[in-house]
Design an enzyme around this catalytic site. Sequence first.
Site, mmCIF file in Angstrom:
data_model
loop_
_atom_site.group_PDB
_atom_site.id
_atom_site.type_symbol
_atom_site.label_atom_id
_atom_site.label_comp_id
_atom_site.label_asym_id
_atom_site.label_seq_id
_atom_site.Cartn_x
_atom_site.Cartn_y
_atom_site.Cartn_z
ATOM 1 N N ARG A 22 1.259 -1.269 0.023
ATOM 2 C CA ARG A 22 0.083 0.135 -0.363
ATOM 3 C C ARG A 22 1.043 0.927 -0.054
ATOM 4 O O ARG A 22 0.019 2.599 0.544
ATOM 5 C CB ARG A 22 -1.482 -0.242 1.235
ATOM 6 C CG ARG A 22 -2.144 -0.969 1.025
ATOM 7 C CD ARG A 22 -3.649 -0.590 0.304
ATOM 8 N NE ARG A 22 -4.382 -2.016 0.332
ATOM 9 C CZ ARG A 22 -5.856 -1.914 1.015
ATOM 10 N NH1 ARG A 22 -5.130 -0.357 2.170
ATOM 11 N NH2 ARG A 22 -6.161 -2.532 0.999
ATOM 12 N N ARG A 26 -2.809 6.590 0.439
ATOM 13 C CA ARG A 26 -3.520 7.733 0.915
ATOM 14 C C ARG A 26 -2.388 8.298 2.578
ATOM 15 O O ARG A 26 -2.713 9.306 2.665
ATOM 16 C CB ARG A 26 -4.515 7.309 1.849
ATOM 17 C CG ARG A 26 -5.747 7.625 0.429
ATOM 18 C CD ARG A 26 -7.597 6.631 0.991
ATOM 19 N NE ARG A 26 -7.052 5.638 2.358
ATOM 20 C CZ ARG A 26 -8.368 5.447 2.787
ATOM 21 N NH1 ARG A 26 -9.490 5.951 2.620
ATOM 22 N NH2 ARG A 26 -8.699 3.672 3.151
ATOM 23 N N ARG A 35 -5.455 12.660 -5.984
ATOM 24 C CA ARG A 35 -7.195 12.025 -5.510
ATOM 25 C C ARG A 35 -8.737 13.018 -5.327
ATOM 26 O O ARG A 35 -9.108 12.434 -4.978
ATOM 27 C CB ARG A 35 -7.084 11.389 -4.582
ATOM 28 C CG ARG A 35 -6.532 9.854 -5.257
ATOM 29 C CD ARG A 35 -7.570 8.954 -6.394
ATOM 30 N NE ARG A 35 -9.038 8.913 -5.776
ATOM 31 C CZ ARG A 35 -9.285 8.692 -4.088
ATOM 32 N NH1 ARG A 35 -8.719 7.173 -4.321
ATOM 33 N NH2 ARG A 35 -10.203 8.404 -3.857
ATOM 34 N N ASP A 71 -6.946 -2.491 -7.651
ATOM 35 C CA ASP A 71 -7.344 -2.825 -6.263
ATOM 36 C C ASP A 71 -7.673 -4.598 -6.768
ATOM 37 O O ASP A 71 -7.393 -4.802 -8.195
ATOM 38 C CB ASP A 71 -8.267 -2.067 -6.074
ATOM 39 C CG ASP A 71 -8.843 -2.615 -4.854
ATOM 40 O OD1 ASP A 71 -8.376 -2.207 -3.587
ATOM 41 O OD2 ASP A 71 -9.582 -3.930 -4.584
ATOM 42 N N TYR A 143 -15.604 -10.996 -0.416
ATOM 43 C CA TYR A 143 -16.277 -9.484 -1.326
ATOM 44 C C TYR A 143 -16.988 -10.224 -1.401
ATOM 45 O O TYR A 143 -17.924 -9.210 -1.191
ATOM 46 C CB TYR A 143 -14.603 -8.614 -1.649
ATOM 47 C CG TYR A 143 -13.701 -8.779 -0.599
ATOM 48 C CD1 TYR A 143 -13.853 -7.456 0.126
ATOM 49 C CD2 TYR A 143 -12.498 -8.595 -0.912
ATOM 50 C CE1 TYR A 143 -12.687 -6.808 0.884
ATOM 51 C CE2 TYR A 143 -11.410 -7.876 0.455
ATOM 52 C CZ TYR A 143 -12.081 -7.188 1.250
ATOM 53 O OH TYR A 143 -10.741 -6.562 2.066
#
Length: 328
Positions: A22, A26, A35, A71, A143
């Site tokens: 990651r 962010r 973003r 992703d 998911y």
Amino acid sequence: MRPLVETLRGRPVERTPVWVMRQAGRHLPEYRKLRADVSFVEAVDDPDIAAEITLQPIRRYDMDGAVIFADIMTPLQAMGVEVDFAPGPKLRPHTLAEVAALGPLDPPGIESVLETIRRVRSAVPDSCAVIGFSGSPVTLLAYLLEGGGSKDFMRMRAALAADPGLAADALGVLSSAMHDYLQLQIRAGADVVQLFDSWVGVLDRTNIRNFAVPAARSILANLDAPTIYFGPHAPHAIDLFPTIGATAYGIDWRTGLAEAGRRLAGKPLQGNLDPATLFADPPTIRAEVMRVLADAAGLPGHVFNLGHGIDRHTDPDHVQVMVEAVRS
Ligand code: CP3
């Protein structure tokens, strides 16, 4: 010479390669800025933006690996599944039968990811490895059945118990699509691919043996690049992982690398600094890095990484401290 690739192949390198799960995301102010006016899906679908985001941590930290900005749920869109991010994946809860009936991966649906890989490969230093990835069938199924995140993925566990035959079919559909997806990423320029089995740990040992291991093995078989299997939170099944046949294994922060090395005899390992350590002061971070490196000393190969994805509130300067400590 790409130290990350050399290490995975069990060849000696001058210094331990390092990257962070990651890393493109962010915790970086430059990511948050970019973003501000595009959605996650728009960013992934635009190779200009996705390549730029992938390169941000390479410029800042000079990582040995560039993990492509996408992703694990992205390729499902190329199988006809509608996925939104808020910021975790949000989708209509599917039935096991619906997953078993999903079509194969439609190549135009993942062309933007492949184009991002081509651009990143031509932009990074020669020594930097481009890392492609996919989710594992068990994690994707979790998911798909739940329609989003969950702390225990009860529906997936219930489905495996209720209809093991159909569950195996559904996992087979996902395995074959993800195998194709990884092979296309390798052809586009990925030097290494990682399989994220993020939720394997919710399964018991028997289900890991019967479902997760064969699904992961069939994805990784016959790929033309070194592979890393990351199955966190599964200390009850680490010793089953060698049969997956990955080149190397990612270890979460809960199991020491020396201990994991004994249970995964002879495989290079990746990891496993606790992401929480990056909230400590620099001397503590350096000491913990040294502890991980010492723990890895007897392994046939070690790729330094965190034991899980980096937390979004992490100070980038602390990541810099970590990288410099690995290299010092
Ligand atoms: O540096 C990188 O690793 C970038 C590429 C990447 C993303 N997700 C971008 C992303 C990778 C490799 C992933 C993998 C992923 N996605 C996993 C496996 C790794 C793990 O953490 O176990 C899983 C389970 C997912 C599913 C997913 N996607 C979740 C749970 C979330 C929410 C995360 C959160 O922190 O809220 C996402 C969204 C997502 N994927 C983001 C990013 C950068 C956040 C979206 C945003 O910035 O708005």
